[in-house]
Design a protein around this motif. Structure first.
Motif, PDB file in Angstrom:
ATOM      1  N   PRO B 250       0.743  -1.198   0.280  1.00  0.00           N
ATOM      2  CA  PRO B 250      -0.170   0.002  -0.040  1.00  0.00           C
ATOM      3  C   PRO B 250       0.764   1.276  -0.106  1.00  0.00           C
ATOM      4  CG  PRO B 250      -0.140  -1.090   2.264  1.00  0.00           C
ATOM      5  CD  PRO B 250       0.678  -1.947   1.187  1.00  0.00           C
ATOM      6  N   HIS B 251       2.101   1.232   0.477  1.00  0.00           N
ATOM      7  CA  HIS B 251       2.829   2.469   0.723  1.00  0.00           C
ATOM      8  C   HIS B 251       3.937   2.683  -0.607  1.00  0.00           C
ATOM      9  CE1 HIS B 251       1.038   2.724   4.643  1.00  0.00           C
ATOM     10  NE2 HIS B 251       1.406   1.373   4.752  1.00  0.00           N
ATOM     11  N   THR B 252       3.916   2.053  -1.447  1.00  0.00           N
ATOM     12  CA  THR B 252       4.912   1.969  -2.668  1.00  0.00           C
ATOM     13  C   THR B 252       4.451   2.968  -3.677  1.00  0.00           C
ATOM     14  OG1 THR B 252       5.585  -0.215  -2.294  1.00  0.00           O
ATOM     15  CG2 THR B 252       6.186   0.793  -4.331  1.00  0.00           C
ATOM     16  N   LYS B 253       5.121   3.946  -3.753  1.00  0.00           N
ATOM     17  CA  LYS B 253       4.914   4.870  -4.971  1.00  0.00           C
ATOM     18  C   LYS B 253       4.635   4.202  -6.359  1.00  0.00           C
ATOM     19  CE  LYS B 253       6.066   9.711  -3.389  1.00  0.00           C
ATOM     20  NZ  LYS B 253       6.824  10.798  -3.880  1.00  0.00           N
ATOM     21  N   ILE B 254       3.971   4.551  -7.104  1.00  0.00           N
ATOM     22  CA  ILE B 254       3.630   3.957  -8.167  1.00  0.00           C
ATOM     23  C   ILE B 254       3.652   5.197  -9.231  1.00  0.00           C
ATOM     24  CG2 ILE B 254       2.149   2.432  -9.988  1.00  0.00           C
ATOM     25  CD1 ILE B 254       1.070   1.291  -7.444  1.00  0.00           C
ATOM     26  N   ILE B 255       4.467   4.854 -10.614  1.00  0.00           N
ATOM     27  CA  ILE B 255       4.378   5.749 -11.590  1.00  0.00           C
ATOM     28  C   ILE B 255       3.819   4.945 -12.816  1.00  0.00           C
ATOM     29  CG2 ILE B 255       5.925   7.091 -13.189  1.00  0.00           C
ATOM     30  CD1 ILE B 255       7.928   7.638 -11.073  1.00  0.00           C
TER      31      ILE B 255
END
Lengths: 334, 334
Positions: B250-255
Motif C-alpha cells: 500500500p505504501h509503494t509509490k507507483i508511476i
C-alpha cells in the motif's frame, strides 16, 4: 495499382550519387569503378551499395508499396536487418516544416528481396516524400506502387551539394535504419544533397580516389577517413589526397575531421599518443592548406562513451550527436 | 586462467532479478513461473530471458574473458545480434565518477554459445565493473575468466530498488547493446537496482502478475504497459492491476506512463482519439489513486519521430531520451 521503377525520372528524382543514370544504385560510374578496381577491389564492391541514395517525390496516393531485390543476405553482427537491408520513408510535415519518419521495411535475415506496404494514409492529399535506400546492400531492382489513379511526381530540387568521404561510420554501420546514418540526417536537416562515399573497412585516402572525387563540382567536401588509417597511413596519404583533390577543385572548401572516440581510447596509452600525433597532423594541414577546416569530433564526443553500439561505430544516439556537430560547421561554411 | 561461474557469489554480486538463487538467469522464480504459465504462456517463456540482469564485481585482472551459452539463434528484424544476444561491460571511471562502456561481445547470427575477450587493460589496478546480460535470450551458462593470480570480488551494494513492468520497449527491442536499454541506462545513472519486467509483445496487465509483483518490496514501481494494450484492454485492466499490487504494497509509490509516440500516430485520426481516451484514463487513475504519478512520455517525445528504429521501438537515441525523462521523475520520487 501503379507500379513504377524508381529509375523512372518522370516520377522520381534521385539524389546521393552521380552514377544514377547507369543501371543499379551505385556510388561510382562503371568507368570510375574500373579505375578503382585496380587500386581497391573492396571499394569497387562496396561502391555498389546504395548508402546515402535517396528518391524524392510527391504523390496523392493513399498508400505506397515497395518491392526490392538486392545482392546480400543479412550478416552484420552490429546492425539489424533493417539497418543493413531496410529502407525508410519520410513525409514532409507542414506543421513542423520538416520531413518526418513515416514508413520502414522489416526484412527477414534470409531475404534478398521483399515486398512491403511502406505507408498508408487516410486521405488523398498531395504529400512530399524522401525514400532512403539500404545502407549495406547493392540494390538491383526497386519499384514503388501507388493507387491506380494517383499522381506521382519527381521533386526536382536545386540543392547545394556536399560530398563526404569516409569509413563504415559514414557508410552507416550500427544505424537502426538508413535515415539515421549521419549523412542522411544532415541531408534532411539542411536540405542538401550529400554524396556518401563511406566504405566499410576502407577509405584509405588513395590519391586515385581523390582524382575521381575531384571531378565532382560540390559546395563542400568533408573527409572523415581516420578510423581505418592503420599503420599511420593517414600521415603519409591525407595531404596528397587533399592536394590531388584541390588540383581539380581549387576553390572548394574542405572539412577534415578526426574519428569518433572508441571505448578503448581511454584504456591504452598508445592510443592517446596516436591521438596527439594525428591531431597535430590535422592541425598542420589546417594551418598550411588554404580553405581547410579541421573539426575535432573526437574532442567534442570523448566525454560520452554511450555513442557507440560496438565500441567503434555510432549507434543512433551517436549518429544524432555527430549530425549536431556537422550541422553547425556546415551551416557556417556552406 | 581463473574461470568462474557468474553464479558464484564469492566473486560476483547479481542484480536485476529476485530469482537468481535458482538455476539460470530468470526474472521470475520457478514457483512464480508455474503460476504465470496458466495466465500467460508467452510471459512464462520470456521471463527466462535475462534482460536487465547485471553482475557487479571488482578485479585487478588485466583482462576479462567471457564464455556464454543460451537458448536462441538470432532472428529479430529490428535488433542486431549484439542487441539480442550480446553482453556489454562497463568499468568505473574515477575521473568522470561514472561507469563507462568498455567491452562488448559480437555474436554471429548462427551462434547459441560463444567465447570472447571482453576487455584488456595495461595495468593490474583494482577496477569496478558492471556486466549487462543479454536482452533477448535465456542464458544457460555464463562464466568469466581472469588472470590466474587476480582477485575477483563481488560488489555488494545496498541499492534502492525499482521495479518496472512493461512491453518490448522495456524488454529492450532495438537497443544496440544491453547497456543501452533504458532500464539499464537508468540503473547506471541513478545507482539503483532495477527489476526489469519487460516482456516482448506482452504486459497485458493481468491481475495475477500484479499479485506476484506485489510480493516484492521495492522503493518505486513503474508501469509502462500501454504499448501492447490492444482493444482497450488497458482501460479494463490497469486499475485492477494497480489496486491488486497496492493490496500487497500500500505504501509503494507507483508511476504510470503512456507509451512513446509511434510514427503512425500522426497519420491516423483514430490513434489520436485513442490517445485522448487513454490519457484521460491515466489522469483519472492519477486523480483517484493515492501516491500515483502519471508521466506523459508521449507528450514529451511526440515532436521528435527520430526516436524509433522501426516506428515502434526506441533506437538508442530514443532510449537515451526515455532515460532522461525517467531520471528526472525518479529523482523526485525516490
Amino acid at each position: 495499382m501503379k507500379k513504377i521503377n524508381l529509375k523512372d525520372n518522370h516520377h522520381f528524382a534521385l539524389y546521393g550519387s552521380t552514377a544514377l543514370a547507369e543501371p543499379g544504385f551505385k556510388r561510382f560510374s562503371d568507368n570510375e569503378l574500373n579505375m578503382i578496381k585496380v587500386v581497391s577491389p573492396r571499394v569497387y564492391e562496396l561502391a555498389k551499395e546504395s548508402s546515402g541514395i535517396q528518391a524524392h517525390f510527391a504523390t496523392n496516393s493513399k498508400w505506397i508499396e515497395l518491392s526490392i531485390k538486392f545482392n546480400k543476405i543479412f550478416s552484420m553482427t552490429n546492425s539489424s536487418p533493417i539497418g543493413q537491408m531496410g529502407v525508410d520513408l519520410y513525409v514532409f510535415d507542414n506543421k513542423s516544416n520538416q520531413y518526418v519518419f513515416c514508413g520502414v521495411s522489416r526484412p527477414e535475415i534470409n531475404q534478398t528481396s521483399y515486398d512491403t506496404l511502406l505507408v498508408e494514409f487516410e486521405t488523398n492529399e498531395m504529400r512530399k516524400f524522401i525514400l532512403n535506400l539500404p545502407l549495406f546492400v547493392a540494390v538491383e531492382e526497386l519499384t514503388l506502387s501507388f493507387e491506380d489513379n494517383s499522381a506521382v511526381l519527381p521533386l526536382q530540387e536545386n540543392k547545394k551539394k556536399i560530398m563526404m568521404y569516409g569509413t563504415s561510420i559514414l557508410h552507416g554501420a550500427c544505424a537502426s535504419r538508413p535515415g539515421m546514418s549521419y549523412s542522411n540526417i544532415l541531408s534532411r536537416r539542411l536540405n542538401v544533397e550529400i554524396l556518401n562515399y563511406g566504405f566499410n573497412g576502407n577509405a584509405h585516402n588513395e590519391k586515385e580516389i581523390a582524382q575521381i572525387l575531384g571531378k565532382r563540382n560540390v559546395d563542400l567536401f568533408i573527409i572523415d577517413s581516420e578510423a581505418n588509417a592503420y599503420d599511420d597511413s593517414i600521415l603519409e596519404r591525407l595531404e596528397l589526397f587533399i592536394k590531388t583533390f584541390k588540383q581539380y577543385q581549387p576553390h572548394t572548401k574542405i572539412i577534415i575531421t578526426n574519428r569518433i572516440p572508441y571505448f578503448k581510447d581511454h584504456l591504452e596509452k598508445e592510443r592517446q599518443l596516436k591521438r596527439e600525433k594525428y591531431d597535430a597532423y590535422f592541425n598542420y594541414l589546417k594551418d598550411t592548406i588554404k580553405d581547410l577546416i579541421f573539426v575535432d569530433v573526437y574532442q567534442e564526443l570523448c566525454d560520452d562513451l554511450e555513442i557507440t553500439g560496438d565500441g567503434l561505430h555510432p549507434n543512433d544516439y551517436g549518429m544524432v550527436k555527430m549530425a549536431n556537430i556537422f550541422e553547425k560547421i556546415i551551416k557556417t561554411h556552406l
